[in-house]
Design a protein around this motif. Structure first.
Motif, PDB file in Angstrom:
ATOM      1  N   LYS A 162      40.893 -49.670 -14.013  1.00 59.30           N
ATOM      2  CA  LYS A 162      40.490 -49.081 -12.734  1.00 59.30           C
ATOM      3  C   LYS A 162      39.829 -47.716 -12.879  1.00 59.30           C
ATOM      4  O   LYS A 162      39.416 -47.123 -11.872  1.00 59.30           O
ATOM      5  CB  LYS A 162      41.721 -48.939 -11.838  1.00 59.30           C
ATOM      6  CG  LYS A 162      42.411 -50.250 -11.489  1.00 59.30           C
ATOM      7  CD  LYS A 162      43.637 -49.979 -10.629  1.00 59.30           C
ATOM      8  CE  LYS A 162      44.367 -51.255 -10.265  1.00 59.30           C
ATOM      9  NZ  LYS A 162      45.577 -50.972  -9.454  1.00 59.30           N
ATOM     10  N   SER A 163      39.758 -47.188 -14.099  1.00 61.39           N
ATOM     11  CA  SER A 163      39.241 -45.830 -14.266  1.00 61.39           C
ATOM     12  C   SER A 163      37.739 -45.752 -13.993  1.00 61.39           C
ATOM     13  O   SER A 163      36.981 -46.685 -14.275  1.00 61.39           O
ATOM     14  CB  SER A 163      39.541 -45.319 -15.677  1.00 61.39           C
ATOM     15  OG  SER A 163      39.024 -46.190 -16.654  1.00 61.39           O
ATOM     16  N   PRO A 189      46.509 -43.830 -13.884  1.00 57.82           N
ATOM     17  CA  PRO A 189      45.436 -43.163 -14.624  1.00 57.82           C
ATOM     18  C   PRO A 189      45.948 -42.526 -15.914  1.00 57.82           C
ATOM     19  O   PRO A 189      47.049 -41.965 -15.952  1.00 57.82           O
ATOM     20  CB  PRO A 189      44.951 -42.083 -13.644  1.00 57.82           C
ATOM     21  CG  PRO A 189      45.508 -42.471 -12.307  1.00 57.82           C
ATOM     22  CD  PRO A 189      46.765 -43.203 -12.577  1.00 57.82           C
ATOM     23  N   GLY A 190      45.154 -42.617 -16.971  1.00 61.42           N
ATOM     24  CA  GLY A 190      45.481 -41.977 -18.241  1.00 61.42           C
ATOM     25  C   GLY A 190      44.322 -41.129 -18.730  1.00 61.42           C
ATOM     26  O   GLY A 190      43.182 -41.306 -18.290  1.00 61.42           O
ATOM     27  N   LEU A 191      44.612 -40.211 -19.645  1.00 55.92           N
ATOM     28  CA  LEU A 191      43.601 -39.266 -20.148  1.00 55.92           C
ATOM     29  C   LEU A 191      42.892 -38.618 -18.956  1.00 55.92           C
ATOM     30  O   LEU A 191      41.684 -38.747 -18.771  1.00 55.92           O
ATOM     31  CB  LEU A 191      42.599 -39.967 -21.078  1.00 55.92           C
ATOM     32  CG  LEU A 191      43.185 -40.623 -22.329  1.00 55.92           C
ATOM     33  CD1 LEU A 191      42.082 -41.266 -23.163  1.00 55.92           C
ATOM     34  CD2 LEU A 191      43.969 -39.634 -23.166  1.00 55.92           C
ATOM     35  N   THR A 326      47.727 -35.720 -10.780  1.00 54.47           N
ATOM     36  CA  THR A 326      46.532 -35.772 -11.619  1.00 54.47           C
ATOM     37  C   THR A 326      45.314 -36.005 -10.731  1.00 54.47           C
ATOM     38  O   THR A 326      45.449 -36.259  -9.533  1.00 54.47           O
ATOM     39  CB  THR A 326      46.607 -36.906 -12.657  1.00 54.47           C
ATOM     40  OG1 THR A 326      46.443 -38.174 -11.976  1.00 54.47           O
ATOM     41  CG2 THR A 326      47.931 -36.881 -13.412  1.00 54.47           C
ATOM     42  N   GLU A 327      44.141 -35.942 -11.323  1.00 49.32           N
ATOM     43  CA  GLU A 327      42.918 -36.194 -10.561  1.00 49.32           C
ATOM     44  C   GLU A 327      42.696 -37.675 -10.287  1.00 49.32           C
ATOM     45  O   GLU A 327      41.738 -38.046  -9.610  1.00 49.32           O
ATOM     46  CB  GLU A 327      41.716 -35.584 -11.283  1.00 49.32           C
ATOM     47  CG  GLU A 327      41.743 -34.059 -11.288  1.00 49.32           C
ATOM     48  CD  GLU A 327      40.442 -33.439 -11.752  1.00 49.32           C
ATOM     49  OE1 GLU A 327      39.470 -34.192 -11.994  1.00 49.32           O
ATOM     50  OE2 GLU A 327      40.389 -32.211 -11.877  1.00 49.32           O
ATOM     51  N   GLY A 328      43.563 -38.525 -10.819  1.00 48.36           N
ATOM     52  CA  GLY A 328      43.513 -39.941 -10.491  1.00 48.36           C
ATOM     53  C   GLY A 328      42.417 -40.709 -11.216  1.00 48.36           C
ATOM     54  O   GLY A 328      41.782 -40.211 -12.142  1.00 48.36           O
ATOM     55  N   TYR A 329      42.209 -41.928 -10.773  1.00 52.13           N
ATOM     56  CA  TYR A 329      41.236 -42.803 -11.431  1.00 52.13           C
ATOM     57  C   TYR A 329      39.813 -42.251 -11.371  1.00 52.13           C
ATOM     58  O   TYR A 329      38.968 -42.624 -12.182  1.00 52.13           O
ATOM     59  CB  TYR A 329      41.263 -44.195 -10.797  1.00 52.13           C
ATOM     60  CG  TYR A 329      42.499 -44.993 -11.130  1.00 52.13           C
ATOM     61  CD1 TYR A 329      42.780 -45.372 -12.436  1.00 52.13           C
ATOM     62  CD2 TYR A 329      43.392 -45.372 -10.121  1.00 52.13           C
ATOM     63  CE1 TYR A 329      43.914 -46.109 -12.742  1.00 52.13           C
ATOM     64  CE2 TYR A 329      44.532 -46.107 -10.421  1.00 52.13           C
ATOM     65  CZ  TYR A 329      44.785 -46.471 -11.731  1.00 52.13           C
ATOM     66  OH  TYR A 329      45.910 -47.187 -12.032  1.00 52.13           O
ATOM     67  N   ARG A 330      39.569 -41.354 -10.412  1.00 53.45           N
ATOM     68  CA  ARG A 330      38.204 -40.821 -10.253  1.00 53.45           C
ATOM     69  C   ARG A 330      37.679 -40.204 -11.546  1.00 53.45           C
ATOM     70  O   ARG A 330      36.515 -40.382 -11.888  1.00 53.45           O
ATOM     71  CB  ARG A 330      38.205 -39.770  -9.134  1.00 53.45           C
ATOM     72  CG  ARG A 330      36.838 -39.168  -8.828  1.00 53.45           C
ATOM     73  CD  ARG A 330      36.960 -38.153  -7.710  1.00 53.45           C
ATOM     74  NE  ARG A 330      37.790 -37.011  -8.092  1.00 53.45           N
ATOM     75  CZ  ARG A 330      37.324 -35.963  -8.776  1.00 53.45           C
ATOM     76  NH1 ARG A 330      36.061 -35.923  -9.164  1.00 53.45           N
ATOM     77  NH2 ARG A 330      38.132 -34.958  -9.076  1.00 53.45           N
ATOM     78  N   THR A 331      38.540 -39.481 -12.269  1.00 52.44           N
ATOM     79  CA  THR A 331      38.096 -38.841 -13.510  1.00 52.44           C
ATOM     80  C   THR A 331      38.851 -39.345 -14.737  1.00 52.44           C
ATOM     81  O   THR A 331      38.570 -38.897 -15.851  1.00 52.44           O
ATOM     82  CB  THR A 331      38.262 -37.315 -13.426  1.00 52.44           C
ATOM     83  OG1 THR A 331      39.638 -37.003 -13.175  1.00 52.44           O
ATOM     84  CG2 THR A 331      37.400 -36.730 -12.316  1.00 52.44           C
ATOM     85  N   ALA A 332      39.826 -40.239 -14.547  1.00 52.27           N
ATOM     86  CA  ALA A 332      40.595 -40.761 -15.686  1.00 52.27           C
ATOM     87  C   ALA A 332      39.673 -41.504 -16.652  1.00 52.27           C
ATOM     88  O   ALA A 332      38.808 -42.267 -16.231  1.00 52.27           O
ATOM     89  CB  ALA A 332      41.695 -41.691 -15.197  1.00 52.27           C
ATOM     90  N   GLU A 362      40.519 -52.759 -22.326  1.00 57.89           N
ATOM     91  CA  GLU A 362      41.319 -51.923 -21.427  1.00 57.89           C
ATOM     92  C   GLU A 362      42.112 -52.735 -20.411  1.00 57.89           C
ATOM     93  O   GLU A 362      43.086 -52.230 -19.843  1.00 57.89           O
ATOM     94  CB  GLU A 362      40.396 -50.931 -20.696  1.00 57.89           C
ATOM     95  CG  GLU A 362      41.118 -49.814 -19.973  1.00 57.89           C
ATOM     96  CD  GLU A 362      40.182 -48.883 -19.219  1.00 57.89           C
ATOM     97  OE1 GLU A 362      40.675 -48.106 -18.382  1.00 57.89           O
ATOM     98  OE2 GLU A 362      38.953 -48.937 -19.469  1.00 57.89           O
ATOM     99  N   ALA A 363      41.733 -53.978 -20.184  1.00 63.80           N
ATOM    100  CA  ALA A 363      42.454 -54.818 -19.222  1.00 63.80           C
ATOM    101  C   ALA A 363      43.882 -55.093 -19.677  1.00 63.80           C
ATOM    102  O   ALA A 363      44.766 -55.370 -18.867  1.00 63.80           O
ATOM    103  CB  ALA A 363      41.715 -56.141 -19.018  1.00 63.80           C
TER     104      ALA A 363
END
Length: 391
Positions: A162-163, A189-191, A326-332, A362-363
Motif C-alpha cells: 500500500k505504500s 507503513p514501514g520505513l 508516522t507519516e503513513g503510507y503517503r511517504t512510507a 512486497e505483497a
C-alpha cells in the motif's frame, strides 16, 4: 486468450519473475510505464541491492521464510546481471549499491530480460475480476478502455503493498489472496518518518546529525534528520519498521564520540566559555539552543562538575521521545505485513492450498531494511517463483 502465466504487476518482483518463467507469459500493470517504484528509488539512481543482504535484514512473522529464496538468488547474482548489461554502479555507505547514471537503466534491463525470455508486457491495463477455473484462473482485464479476458494456468500476485498510493498502490494482492483463502497479516507503513505534536521540531527543520535510534527491539546508527513534521533520516526510517503506536523511542546523539571526555578536555582548555558554546562544537548550534531552552542549560563550562557533565551526556545519549505517529503510507517506502508466509512455499512462492497461485515481492509478509534489501527480496522472490513456473 489463453496463456501459461499471468503476472499482475510490472514492478521489480513481477518483471524479475517474467524473466525466469519461460515463454507464454504476460505481465500487466495499470501504469503508463513499467517499474515506476524502481525509477524513483534512490533519488533516481536506484539502490538496487546491498552487499550485506542476508535473512537477518528482514522482518516477517516467520524470519526463516526468506532464507531459501535469498540463498538461491543472491546480491552477487543480481550484480552479475547488472554488469552483463553494462550498467555502471557504485557503493555508497553500508553496502548500498546505486547506478552511476539512472534507475531507468535497471527498468530497461528488466524489460529487456523479460522480452528475451518470451514474455509480453501490457501497460495501462487493470484487473476487474479473477475467478478459479479447472484449467487455472480466468482474469477479466480492462486494457486501454477495452475489456479482455485471460485464461491462465498460473497467476502471480506481484502488485506490491500500500505504500506510496499516489503512484497507484492498492491492496489488490491482499484482496485476491483473501479471495482464494490465503491469510493476510496486519499491514502498516514501514520505513517512514515519525511525526510529533505541535510542530515540535519545526524550528530545527533541515538539521541532520549522526545518531543511534533505538527501542526495545532494535537499534540503528545512521543520520537523523529534523523535519517540519517530526523526525526522518535513515536511522528513523529503519527504526520505524520496529515501532509500535504509542511507544517511546530513545535518541543517542553523537554515538561515535566520547562526549564526556571531550567536554572535560574543553573545560580544561576553554573553561571560561559558555557550556552551550562548547557544546555547539559537536552539535548544530540550532539544536544546542533548543536543548538549552528545554533543559535549562546555562553557565560557563568551568562551572560544570564532572557529575553535571555526566548528567548532560546521559541526557544526550539517552533522549526519550514519543512520536504521535508516522507519516503513513503517503511517504512510507514499504508495507509491513502482507500475505502470510505460512500459506506459501518458501521454495517456489506458490500457495500451499491453491496450485498455480503465486505471491512475490512486497505483497508477501517479508520486509527488508532500508538500503537495497527490499529490492533484493523482489529479485530473489521473483526468481524463485519464475524458476518454479518454468519447471
Amino acid at each position: 486468450m489463453q496463456i501459461r502465466t499471468l503476472i499482475l504487476g510490472a514492478g521489480a518482483a513481477g518483471m524479475m519473475c517474467a524473466a525466469h518463467a519461460g515463454g507464454d507469459c504476460l505481465v500487466i500493470d495499470h501504469a503508463r510505464t513499467p517499474g515506476e517504484k524502481i525509477r524513483i528509488s534512490g533519488g533516481g539512481r536506484c539502490n538496487f541491492t546491498n552487499l550485506y543482504a542476508s535473512a537477518e535484514n528482514y522482518i516477517s512473522a516467520n524470519p526463516h521464510f526468506c532464507k531459501s529464496a535469498l540463498a538461491r538468488y543472491t546480491q552477487w547474482d543480481f550484480i552479475s546481471l547488472v554488469d552483463r548489461h553494462g550498467i555502471d554502479w557504485h557503493e555508497k555507505t553500508l553496502g548500498q549499491l546505486f547506478c552511476d547514471a539512472s534507475a531507468k537503466q535497471i527498468v530497461a534491463m528488466l524489460v529487456s530480460e523479460l522480452r528475451a525470455a518470451g514474455a509480453d508486457l501490457w501497460l495501462q491495463t487493470s484487473v476487474s475480476g479473477v475467478t478459479r477455473s479447472p484449467e487455472g484462473f480466468v482474469v477479466k482485464l480492462e486494457r486501454e478502455g477495452k475489456p479482455v479476458t485471460i485464461s491462465a494456468r498460473n497467476l502471480v500476485l506481484a502488485t506490491g503493498g500500500k505504500s506510496i498510493p499516489k503512484m497507484g498502490a492498492t491492496g489488490l494482492a491482499y484482496d485476491l489472496a483473501r479471495q482464494f483463502g490465503l491469510p493476510v497479516t496486519d499491514t502498516r507503513p514501514g520505513l517512514v518518518p515519525f511525526t510529533f505534536a505541535e510542530d515540535r521540531f519545526r524550528p530545527l527543520a533541515g538539521l541532520a546529525v549522526p545518531a543511534r535510534l533505538s527501542n526495545a527491539r532494535a537499534s540503528f546508527d545512521e543520520a537523523l534528520l529534523f523535519t517540519h513534521r517530526g523526525l526522518s533520516g535513515p536511522s528513523v526510517l529503519q527504526l520505524s519498521s520496529y515501532w509500535q503506536e504509542g511507544e517511546e523511542i530513545r535518541v543517542h546523539l553523537l554515538p561515535e564520540l566520547d562526549l564526556f571526555a571531550a567536554l572535560r578536555a574543553q573545560r580544561q582548555d576553554s573553561g571560561r566559555k559558555d557550556l552551550t558554546t562548547e557544546l555547539a562544537r559537536h552539535l548544530p548550534a540550532r539544536l544546542v539552543d533548543a536543548l538549552a531552552q528545554d533543559w535549562s542549560l546555562q553557565g560557563r563550562l568551568a562551572d560544570q562538575s564532572d557529575a553535571a557533565l555526566q548528567q548532560l551526556c546521559e541526557r544526550l545519549h539517552n533522549w526519550p521521545l514519543k512520536p504521535t505517529g508516522t507519516e503513513g503510507y503517503r511517504t512510507a517506502e514499504v508495507t509491513l505485513g502482507g500475505i502470510d508466509t505460512d500459506a506459501l512455499s518458501s521454495r517456489s512462492m506458490e500457495a500451499q492450498s491453491v496450485p498455480g497461485l503465486y505471491a512475490i515481492g512486497e505483497a508477501v509478509d517479508v520486509t527488508g531494511w532500508l538500503g537495497g534489501y527490499n529490492f533484493q527480496w523482489a529479485w530473489a522472490s521473483g526468481h524463485a517463483a519464475g524458476t518454479a513456473i518454468r519447471g
